[in-house]
Design an enzyme around this catalytic site. Structure first.
Site, PDB file in Angstrom:
ATOM      1  N   ARG A  33       0.841  -1.222  -0.320  1.00 29.73           N
ATOM      2  CA  ARG A  33       0.044   0.078  -0.131  1.00 29.73           C
ATOM      3  C   ARG A  33       0.866   0.957  -0.125  1.00 29.73           C
ATOM      4  O   ARG A  33       0.640   2.596  -0.736  1.00 29.73           O
ATOM      5  CB  ARG A  33      -0.583  -0.348   1.131  1.00 29.73           C
ATOM      6  CG  ARG A  33      -1.721  -1.300   1.320  1.00 29.73           C
ATOM      7  CD  ARG A  33      -3.305  -0.770   2.096  1.00 29.73           C
ATOM      8  NE  ARG A  33      -4.220  -2.335   2.082  1.00 29.73           N
ATOM      9  CZ  ARG A  33      -5.351  -1.705   2.743  1.00 29.73           C
ATOM     10  NH1 ARG A  33      -5.591  -1.236   4.165  1.00 29.73           N
ATOM     11  NH2 ARG A  33      -6.614  -3.213   2.589  1.00 29.73           N
ATOM     12  N   ASP A 141     -15.867  10.478   5.420  1.00 31.43           N
ATOM     13  CA  ASP A 141     -15.200   9.574   4.956  1.00 31.43           C
ATOM     14  C   ASP A 141     -14.547   9.827   5.407  1.00 31.43           C
ATOM     15  O   ASP A 141     -13.614  11.769   4.973  1.00 31.43           O
ATOM     16  CB  ASP A 141     -15.244   9.039   3.727  1.00 31.43           C
ATOM     17  CG  ASP A 141     -14.089   7.039   4.347  1.00 31.43           C
ATOM     18  OD1 ASP A 141     -15.282   6.571   4.514  1.00 31.43           O
ATOM     19  OD2 ASP A 141     -13.232   7.748   4.086  1.00 31.43           O
TER      20      ASP A 141
END
Length: 276
Positions: A33, A141
């Protein structure tokens, strides 16, 4: 393999910035990631990226690291039951008790938008059962890039095949090349806003229903308890909290209690709150 000191730094950094509780078993996620983030900002690898974070723990690079490590798994009508309960029990019960036909909903971990849009489509489909009801949906979010996708309402064929009834696809979506876009009238029902659950909720106002599904599982118990306590304070006295199927308040917080034995549905425990 990331150095032990660098991993410990990332654990603390991510917990402070996002609440993410990164266990020792998750080291495999780091390279997959964060290596792309390092390349994007012109660094040789994760080691240099961590060195940058040590000297500059805030800013664009730090935000990119937090967003890359945040899980943004979502699908339309995930678990189904919460959406059925929302329109058949939660909204009608609020209206019956109050007489008011205005409802305010917060989707606290909206990701790419499938959850709030599922709520919007559910309301459209059942408008005949809820005449004159006005529902405001705020979807938030932590990750800005997923909210950009949510606002656009564009989804791949794979994404619309995950949980979305075919009749809804035909009724509420338009095909755009090899993607599908939610129609403007559904997009207009949802307001998206970037927001970190570790921040104060004071500026959000009060909500009648809070959906906070499948996000608390990434927090440690003190962080879960803190978030739940603050959510109880922005939830209307007769409002409802909806958690994920694998989540519970048991042993974590006395701010909420189960609502009528319905799985995943909670009400504020005002008695416990008043005596705390």
């Amino acid at each position: 393999m990331i150095a032990a000191g660098d991993y410990e730094f990332l654990q603390q950094f991510l917990k402070q910035r996002s609440g993410l509780n990164l266990s020792q078993e998750k080291q495999y996620l780091i390279e997959s990631r964060l290596a792309p983030v390092a390349r994007k900002v012109g660094l040789a690898g994760v080691e240099q990226l961590v060195a940058r974070l040590r000297t500059a723990p805030s800013g664009a690079v730090a935000d990119a690291v937090v967003e890359a490590m945040t899980t943004n798994e979502s699908s339309f009508f995930r678990d189904k039951t919460p959406f059925e309960t929302f329109v058949s029990f939660v909204v009608p019960s609020l209206i019956d008790r109050r007489g008011s036909r205005r409802i305010r909903v917060w989707c606290a971990a909206a990701s790419t938008g499938q959850e709030p849009y599922s709520l919007a489509m559910t309301l459209k489909e059942n408008a005949h059962l809820l005449p004159g009801v006005t529902v405001e949906i705020l979807a938030t979010d932590l990750a800005g890039h997923v909210l950009e996708r949510a606002r656009a309402g564009l989804y791949s064929a794979f994404e619309v095949q995950r949980g979305l009834p075919i009749q809804y696809l035909l009724k509420y979506f338009e095909q755009k090349g090899d993607q599908w876009q939610i129609r403007p009238e559904i997009r207009a029902m949802v307001q998206f806003r970037q927001f970190n659950l570790l921040q104060s909720f004071a500026g959000l106002g009060t909500f009648d229903i809070i959906f906070c599904r499948n996000v608390l599982i990434y927090f440690d118990i003190p962080t879960k308890a803190d978030v739940l306590s603050r959510m109880a304070k922005v939830l209307a006295p007769d409002g409802y909290l909806v958690l994920g199927a694998a989540e519970t308040v048991m042993g974590i917080s006395d701010a909420f209690r189960s609502a009528s034995g319905r799985p995943g549905l909670y009400v504020a425990n005002r008695l416990a709150e008043a005596t705390a």
